[in-house]
Design an enzyme around this catalytic site. Structure first.
Site, PDB file in Angstrom:
ATOM      1  N   GLY A 150      -3.048  24.677 -28.938  1.00 12.39           N
ATOM      2  CA  GLY A 150      -4.425  24.246 -29.228  1.00 12.39           C
ATOM      3  C   GLY A 150      -5.004  23.329 -28.161  1.00 12.39           C
ATOM      4  O   GLY A 150      -4.824  23.571 -26.970  1.00 12.39           O
TER       5      GLY A 150
ATOM      6  N   ASP B   2      -2.026  38.938 -23.458  1.00 17.36           N
ATOM      7  CA  ASP B   2      -2.392  38.617 -22.074  1.00 17.36           C
ATOM      8  C   ASP B   2      -3.295  37.387 -22.108  1.00 17.36           C
ATOM      9  O   ASP B   2      -4.416  37.455 -22.604  1.00 17.36           O
ATOM     10  CB  ASP B   2      -3.136  39.818 -21.446  1.00 17.36           C
TER      11      ASP B   2
ATOM     12  N   ASP C 189     -10.968  30.225 -19.478  1.00 15.70           N
ATOM     13  CA  ASP C 189     -12.380  30.478 -19.136  1.00 15.70           C
ATOM     14  C   ASP C 189     -13.189  30.880 -20.365  1.00 15.70           C
ATOM     15  O   ASP C 189     -14.343  30.463 -20.519  1.00 15.70           O
ATOM     16  CB  ASP C 189     -12.478  31.569 -18.054  1.00 15.70           C
TER      17      ASP C 189
END
Ligand code: ATP
Length: 320
Positions: free
Chosen positions: A236, A263, A269
């Site tokens: 987290g 993956d 991002d």
């Protein structure tokens, strides 16, 4: 288009991904798999993630007049990102050649190309797009002087993803609200500032690790940002916000969503892009991290970077 709520200033790269059975030794030639080319670069990834959330998002950056540039334009445009300030320059579009060995480890060579053209002069010309945007998002794959210009002169909230790790001037760190880093970037910044990289490591165990992360986030606040988000992969994130009145800090742990990760490329991002949209919509930092956590959880269940990012509707399904 209306004035964008979120402006991402940063890099755009074509990711050239290939599987190899071992890393070549000096002087050795090896045969790899076919190359799979996908749109990437931290800036473009974050803009696409934000666009897929339905936010009004613009991207400021540079690509070359080549197939990779076209790939990036297409991906950004299909996420609804405003490309008025995406320049085509006389340089090849940046690439990241990503070699993946059977153990799943990556070796990556970044060739910045057009991203080197995201100079302060170019950003001065694009000033009207970022100077008054409610939220501006930055990472460190463009020249540092450019990051410094935008971070220190943007009137809106600056989300600074200090990745890849690099030393940062105090005035850039002071502009961040939040500074978003993973654990290795955090260790780098703290070490660069002359402190311990992992202050006061307690004995192991999940609580120990969480306490340790909370201390790291607080130590990062000591470097000057108004708030910090420390991402911890499947554990987290920790949110730390400076308290105006007593000089203390509010620190909270936001757990990750439990998923089967296939993956994790671009997880960070997708997290930053979603965070920026939620902040622009007026959410508090902990609430925005909640959405970012859910978006990144979907992203890690799919292959690729931009191609793995969910829409707001798909994130909703995660709750169902
Ligand atoms: P990357 O470099 O892989 O893009 P990162 O190192 O910048 O990622 P991480 O801390 O690994 O960032 O991940 C960012 C966020 O993505 C985490 O805070 C978490 O919310 C989510 N995440 C990452 N890995 C997982 C996972 N295995 N399961 C669920 N969520 C994950």
């Amino acid at each position: 288009m209306q004035t964008p709520q979120v402006v991402v200033v940063g890099s755009a790269n074509a990711d050239l991904v290939l599987d190899i059975d071992h890393r070549p030794a000096p002087g050795e030639t090896i045969i790899g798999s076919d190359v799979v080319t996908t749109p990437g670069g931290k800036g473009a990834n974050q803009a696409v993630a934000a666009g897929k959330m339905g936010g009004s998002v613009a991207f400021v950056g540079c690509v070359g007049d080549d197939d990779h540039g076209a790939l990036l334009r297409d991906s950004l445009a299909s996420a609804g990102v405003d490309l008025t300030q995406l320049r085509t320059v006389e340089a090849p579009t940046g690439t990241a050649t990503i070699m993946v060995t059977p153990d799943g480890e990556n070796s990556i060579i970044v060739s910045p190309g057009a991203n080197r053209h995201v100079t302060p002069a170019v950003l001065e010309e694009a000033r009207s797009s970022w100077a008054t945007a409610p939220v501006v998002v930055l990472q460190l794959e463009i020249p540092l002087e450019s990051v410094e210009l935008v971070a220190t002169q943007a009137a809106g909230r600056v989300v600074l993803n200090a990745a890849p790790a690099a030393p940062l001037p105090a005035r850039v760190l002071a502009a961040a609200d939040p500074l978003v880093v993973n654990e290795s970037e955090a260790a780098f910044l703290l070490q660069d500032a002359g402190g311990e990289s992992r202050p006061g490591q307690p004995p192991g165990g999940q609580n120990g690790e969480r306490d340790d992360a909370a201390r790291t986030a607080q130590a990062l606040l000591g470097l000057g940002p108004r708030s910090v988000v420390l991402t911890l992969g499947s554990a987290g994130a920790v949110v730390a916000e400076a308290q105006e009145d007593d000089g203390g800090a509010d620190v909270a742990h936001v757990p990750a969503v439990r998923v089967e990760a296939v993956d994790t490329t671009g997880a960070g991002d997708s997290f930053v892009g979603a965070l920026a949209v939620e902040l622009a919509a007026g959410a508090g930092l902990a609430q925005a991290v909640g959405l970012a956590t859910r978006v990144a959880a979907v992203a890690v269940t799919r292959r690729g970077a931009q191609t793995s990012f969910p829409t707001l509707e798909e994130v909703g399904r995660l709750d169902a």
